[in-house]
Design an enzyme around this catalytic site. Structure first.
Site, PDB file in Angstrom:
ATOM      1  CB  CYS A 246     -62.531  18.989  58.411  1.00 17.57           C
ATOM      2  SG  CYS A 246     -63.656  18.737  56.950  1.00 17.57           S
ATOM      3  CD  GLU A 378     -66.250  21.641  53.674  1.00 17.73           C
ATOM      4  OE1 GLU A 378     -66.389  20.702  54.201  1.00 17.73           O
ATOM      5  OE2 GLU A 378     -65.925  21.741  52.452  1.00 17.73           O
TER       6      GLU A 378
HETATM    7  O1  AHR Z   1     -60.023  18.605  51.384  1.00 22.60           O
HETATM    8  C1  AHR Z   1     -60.689  17.721  52.477  1.00 22.60           C
HETATM    9  C2  AHR Z   1     -61.763  18.117  53.238  1.00 22.60           C
HETATM   10  O2  AHR Z   1     -62.980  18.471  52.434  1.00 22.60           O
HETATM   11  C3  AHR Z   1     -61.827  19.324  53.923  1.00 22.60           C
HETATM   12  O3  AHR Z   1     -60.815  19.073  55.237  1.00 22.60           O
HETATM   13  C4  AHR Z   1     -62.861  19.901  54.015  1.00 22.60           C
HETATM   14  O4  AHR Z   1     -62.996  21.363  54.247  1.00 22.60           O
HETATM   15  C5  AHR Z   1     -63.739  19.332  52.909  1.00 22.60           C
HETATM   16  O5  AHR Z   1     -64.902  18.909  53.222  1.00 22.60           O
END
Ligand code: AHR
Length: 664
Positions: A246, A378
């Protein structure tokens, strides 16, 4: 890995395991190696979450070294009593300075009767300091004071001095100068603080106040924590995905990850708030920022060091859709696309190119051989698809063979996933990134997930996955033997489908015991120690026992994916000529499996057997017992073309037997 010598005997194991199930026969078609297993198959996912970078992998011990946190003195304390108001001032250079606008101005009143004044930095949950190790202090200074004596030292929790030294700083006028000092710590302390005492008269400006241990990875000044990198290197990962997660998206677009701002001089890398600072009200981390001391150059270098393919993930013009959900208008997408094109030039371009020169000037004239990149983390919905199309067209026009990783959203099923799966396949996506944070039952139940995926077209990157002992983002999640075992079972299905699944990585990678936001995590650290979870050892076993081609292994002519609680996969290692068989026994009973090696002329009298097991599914590793659950390797004796394998209850076994000629 612990090594013990055992002679495998059914009698012994019957005594050990007590209740053995009836024998099952797993047939290995050793003469029918199939799909190639990519060298990238098992990799790692790095994100600056859980104090993964600042306060973790990045070995800087000073928190808020440049006074750029939203509260400029966070992490700092003034020692002594300033003589007059304004003796300690945070100065902002002005609007033009976006990268590092602030510095600290200290006015000293000198004289023998002058006040003793100083500064103290608390580090990231304290500073981990090791006896005998050299510590390198540095700071940028500008001063009108003729001469200032600086006494820099570390103190332990009880306020006792555990190392330090002095330096004399003389007037520099308007010019910033770097001052340095090194000293050794006299004792080990997990939670020291650093004090700087001043002696002199006049004004001294300070910035980028830093303290690094000398014993970083490869001894690089200002580098990474060696113990943490070593745990990665030991896995021999096929790739390293960075910088997330994220963090790529940011809470909003202003906080997205911008790789160009992570290069060059440290003082020119613009610090931003870490989006995990405030993401979870139940795990606030108000002092979590990204200094970018660990930037894209360092990530590429890390990838090279550990022999992993670099896999950067870039923002696609969309901020986190769980947060602000900001998007860059299509008409404003160019800078984002240009970032992607420039990154390829930064990694691979000749030193004569604009971005290749930046890399060369940072000390790496040779290319980093970047072959793939993710566009979006995501992200989902038509807004993602329309932006992705622009990126894809621009990148493929310039670099037709460059591989692009596309997001399938946050979940492995549901409307968002179905929509994207359809769209991405019709776009002829190279690689689709699937994420699953699910309970262990899901992992056991999905060992066949890829058996019926289309064999042509887009390949799969299992880009983030971890079994959740409780539920996603629960603080009660644990890295238990159950989670690890379920992942081991699931991963048999990834390896069996290596023609479809090209890459996989557990997530997240690191967590600091006092600074985490998200659990479970593959590797846990504190200021001085680090250990691999059972999940880590499962990942490591897969990676170290990858093989080059999938070999069929069946139970009653079917893939071994849960029948009799068994999960299995087999591969041929062209390099060593070994057949590698992985078997998970997910039941609480010991089982004897006969591995029948079909199509083999001769089987040697011995093989190696590596086993992970634990009597309780809830068992974990810890700082006190880091190898409570870890692989144990032994040698087993073989007779004929069958291997009688005693599978302990709740176990993961890897057998290596040399039956092929090695290809030099
Ligand atoms: O791995 C933790 C978080 O999980 C990551 O930042 C994100 O891509 C997913 O939602």
């Amino acid at each position: 890995m612990k090594k013990v010598k055992l002679i495998c005997s059914v009698v012994v194991s019957c005594l050990l395991f007590g209740r053995l199930n009836a024998q099952t026969v797993l047939t290995v078609q050793a003469d029918r190696p199939g799909a190639a297993i990519e060298s990238t198959m098992w990799g790692v996912f790095f994100e600056d979450i859980n104090m993964g970078a600042d306060g973790g992998l990045y070995a800087e011990l000073v928190k808020n070294r440049s006074f750029e946190f939203n509260k400029p003195m966070m992490g700092w304390k003034i020692l002594g009593k300033p003589a007059t108001e304004g003796d300690f001032l945070v100065v902002h250079r002005g609007e033009g300075y976006t990268a590092n606008p602030r510095f600290l101005r200290v006015t000293l009143h000198g004289g023998s009767g002058g006040q003793r004044m100083g500064l103290s930095n608390e580090g990231f949950r304290g500073m981990g300091v090791r006896e005998g190790v050299k510590y390198d202090f540095s700071m940028l200074v500008r001063q009108t004071a003729a001469k200032v004596n600086l006494h820099v030292g570390l103190v332990n929790k009880d306020g006792q001095s555990i190392g330090g030294g002095s330096l004399v700083s003389t007037a520099t006028g308007e010019q910033w100068e770097k001052k340095t000092l090194s000293f050794r710590a006299s004792v080990t302390a997990p939670s020291a603080t650093m004090n700087i005492w001043f002696e002199g008269e006049g004004v001294i400006d300070m910035d980028m106040i830093s303290l690094f241990p000398e014993d970083t990875w490869k001894g690089r000044p200002g580098g990474m924590r060696a113990d943490m990198v070593q745990l990665l290197a030991d896995m021999k990962p096929g790739f390293i995905r960075f910088p997330g997660g994220c963090i790529v998206e940011g809470f909003d677009l202003s906080q997205r990850y911008q790789w160009k701002k992570t290069l060059g001089l440290l003082e020119e890398r613009q610090l931003i708030i870490n989006r995990w600072n405030f993401e979870f009200a139940h795990r606030p981390a108000p002092d979590y920022f990204q200094s970018f001391g660990l930037g894209f150059f360092e990530y590429f270098q890390l990838a090279e060091d550990i022999g992993a393919e670099p896999l950067p993930i870039l923002n696609c013009g969309m901020a986190c859709q769980f947060n602000s959900a900001e998007v860059a208008p299509m008409s404003e997408l160019d800078p984002y696309v240009q970032d992607a094109l420039d990154l390829i030039e930064f990694a691979n371009g000749e030193p004569g190119t604009k971005w290749g020169k930046v890399r060369a000037d940072m000390g790496h004239p040779a290319p980093f051989h970047l072959k793939m990149m993710g566009v979006g983390n995501e992200n989902w919905g038509p807004q993602y698809v329309e932006r992705l199309k622009v990126f894809t067209a621009a990148i493929k026009a310039r670099y037709p063979d460059f591989q692009l990783v596309n997001s399938s959203g946050t979940d492995p099923n549901g409307d968002r996933f179905d929509y994207l799966n359809g769209e991405l396949r019709s776009m002829h996506a190279d690689i689709i990134d699937e994420h699953y944070y699910r309970r262990p039952e899901w992992f056991f139940g999905n060992a066949r997930r890829y058996d019926n995926y289309p064999r042509n077209g887009a390949k799969i990157f299992c880009g983030e996955y971890a079994a959740q002992s409780d539920h996603t983002v629960s603080v009660d999640n644990r890295n238990s033997w159950l989670t690890a075992l379920s992942e081991a079972a699931f991963m048999t299905g990834l390896e069996r489908n290596a023609d479809v699944v090209k890459m996989a990585s557990y997530a997240p990678l690191f967590a600091h015991a006092e600074g985490w936001q998200w659990t479970p995590d593959l590797i846990w650290v504190d200021n001085l120690r680090s250990y691999g979870t059972p999940d880590y050892y499962v990942q490591k076993l897969y990676s170290l026992n990858k093989g080059s081609r999938v070999v069929p292994i069946t139970l009653h002519n079917e893939a071994v994916a849960g029948q009799d609680s068994l999960y299995a996969t087999a591969a041929k290692d062209d390099r060593t000529g070994e057949l590698i068989i992985k078997v998970v026994n997910a039941s609480g009973k010991g089982q004897v499996s006969r591995l029948s090696l079909a199509g083999v002329k001769k089987v040697p009298g011995k093989a190696s057997l590596t086993v992970m097991t634990s009597s309780q599914l809830g068992n974990v590793n810890s700082f006190a017992s880091p190898q409570n659950i870890a692989p144990v390797t032994s040698e087993i004796a073989l007779k004929g073309k069958e291997i009688a394998l005693e599978l302990a209850p709740y176990s993961f076994s890897v057998i290596r037997v040399k039956i092929y000629p090695a290809v030099p």
